[in-house]
Write a protein that holds these residues in place. Structure first.
Motif, PDB file in Angstrom:
ATOM      1  N   ILE A  19       0.861  -1.189   0.000  1.00 22.90           N
ATOM      2  CA  ILE A  19       0.000   0.000   0.000  1.00 22.90           C
ATOM      3  C   ILE A  19       0.895   1.236   0.000  1.00 22.90           C
ATOM      4  N   GLY A  20       0.495   2.220  -0.789  1.00 22.34           N
ATOM      5  CA  GLY A  20       1.263   3.460  -0.878  1.00 22.34           C
ATOM      6  C   GLY A  20       1.605   3.767  -2.320  1.00 22.34           C
ATOM      7  N   CYS A  21       1.759   5.061  -2.614  1.00 17.33           N
ATOM      8  CA  CYS A  21       1.938   5.437  -4.008  1.00 17.33           C
ATOM      9  C   CYS A  21       2.336   6.914  -4.063  1.00 17.33           C
ATOM     10  N   THR A  22       2.527   7.408  -5.265  1.00 19.80           N
ATOM     11  CA  THR A  22       2.792   8.826  -5.510  1.00 19.80           C
ATOM     12  C   THR A  22       1.825   9.303  -6.586  1.00 19.80           C
ATOM     13  N   ALA A  23       1.233  10.444  -6.393  1.00 18.89           N
ATOM     14  CA  ALA A  23       0.337  10.984  -7.423  1.00 18.89           C
ATOM     15  C   ALA A  23       1.137  11.265  -8.693  1.00 18.89           C
ATOM     16  N   VAL A  24       0.582  10.859  -9.827  1.00 20.10           N
ATOM     17  CA  VAL A  24       1.313  11.025 -11.087  1.00 20.10           C
ATOM     18  C   VAL A  24       0.515  11.775 -12.155  1.00 20.10           C
ATOM     19  N   GLY A  25      -0.662  12.248 -11.816  1.00 22.17           N
ATOM     20  CA  GLY A  25      -1.424  12.950 -12.837  1.00 22.17           C
ATOM     21  C   GLY A  25      -2.702  13.511 -12.255  1.00 22.17           C
ATOM     22  N   PRO A  26      -3.489  14.209 -13.077  1.00 25.42           N
ATOM     23  CA  PRO A  26      -4.701  14.852 -12.557  1.00 25.42           C
ATOM     24  C   PRO A  26      -5.711  13.850 -12.007  1.00 25.42           C
ATOM     25  N   GLY A  27      -5.696  12.622 -12.504  1.00 26.56           N
ATOM     26  CA  GLY A  27      -6.632  11.605 -12.026  1.00 26.56           C
ATOM     27  C   GLY A  27      -6.342  11.164 -10.603  1.00 26.56           C
ATOM     28  N   CYS A  28      -5.198  11.542 -10.067  1.00 22.68           N
ATOM     29  CA  CYS A  28      -4.812  11.140  -8.703  1.00 22.68           C
ATOM     30  C   CYS A  28      -5.265  12.148  -7.652  1.00 22.68           C
ATOM     31  N   ASN A  29      -5.862  13.273  -8.051  1.00 21.61           N
ATOM     32  CA  ASN A  29      -5.991  14.363  -7.090  1.00 21.61           C
ATOM     33  C   ASN A  29      -6.998  14.104  -5.975  1.00 21.61           C
TER      34      ASN A  29
END
Ligand code: SF4
Length: 271
Positions: A19-29
């Motif tokens: 679990i865990g991630c980094t936002a990479v685009g507008p769809g992640c906001n």
């Protein structure tokens, strides 16, 4: 009736190897996983350079789901890494190896991988991927025309028995005409608001209608998941009196809604 152990409408099960991630685009906001696992539960910190949280028991959970599917006498869908991205370059390759080994050893499930990092996929797939594992569907998320124009060539270059697109959250009108022949499945959905987060984008009816019509005309299985919480009335997935929930048939390559899916569409039309 099929067991459903996930709140996500297009899968029976979902589970995480980490679990865990980094936002990479507008769809992640308005990322649901960030809101739940980082902001609310404080299980993990979100973002670049933060450690991902390894989940114990991923393989055991998959085996359990596979046994349940076998008891039901059919195949069921399992969404892998619903709160992370299998192709995250901040995750050690050994973690992905565990995922591949689990997929290889499982008989009664069809696995769904959804990534927002389609550019990483070719270099991170296992050596024995070949034309794609027979039980694994590969989807990339693209939320607007700009992402589609940039990322569809990358998705098209990766072999998979089922190749799909997740347009969720849909963030504008989308023309798929150049790419439809390469796709087996398209999921469409509006944005959901997470507690304490910003207002979601309001989905325009025309964006959804036009996209569904493009898929239906081309014989592509299409699944309209939700209008999202920015829509009035909130949520729901009825469009013009129908619920459209189709799945690809990896055996024949022909979109084929199962009888219970057709039943749901009629039920919605009669509401
Ligand atoms: S890629 Fe998915 S899990 Fe990662 S931040 Fe974006 S929406 Fe969240």
């Amino acid at each position: 009736m099929a067991l459903r152990e996930s709140g996500i409408e297009w899968t029976h099960y979902s589970g995480n190897a980490w679990i865990g991630c980094t936002a990479v685009g507008p769809g992640c906001n308005l990322c649901y996983a960030n809101a739940r696992f980082a902001k609310r539960l404080r299980m993990v910190e979100w973002g670049a350079g933060k450690s991902r949280h390894k989940v114990k028991g991923f393989a055991a959970n998959v085996r359990k789901a596979s046994r349940q599917a076998a008891d039901l006498g059919g195949r069921q869908r399992f969404f892998v890494n619903s709160a992370s991205d299998t192709f995250d370059n901040e995750v050690p390759d050994e973690w992905r190896e565990e995922v591949w080994a689990t997929l290889r050893q499982t008989d009664h499930l069809d696995f769904i991988l959804v990534t927002k990092r389609i550019g990483n996929v070719a270099k991170m797939l296992p050596e024995d991927w070949g034309v794609g594992y027979s039980n694994t569907w590969l989807l990339a998320t693209m939320v607007n025309q700009e992402e589609l124009d940039r990322d569809m060539p990358k998705l098209a270059a990766v072999p998979a028995v089922v190749r799909g697109l997740s347009i969720e959250p849909i963030m504008g009108p989308v023309d798929l005409s150049k790419w439809l022949h390469l796709l087996d499945w398209v999921i469409i959905g509006g944005q959901s608001q997470q507690m304490g987060d910003a207002e979601p984008l309001v989905v325009e009816y025309e964006w959804v209608r036009a996209l569904i019509d493009q898929c239906l005309a081309a014989g592509i299985a299409v699944f309209f998941k939700q209008w999202g919480t920015g829509h009035y009335p909130r949520g729901g997935n009825v469009i013009d009196g129908e619920v459209i929930e189709m799945f690809p048939n990896p055996c024949s390559g022909t979109p084929s809604p199962a009888p219970w899916q057709r039943d749901r569409r009629v039920a919605a039309a009669n509401r």
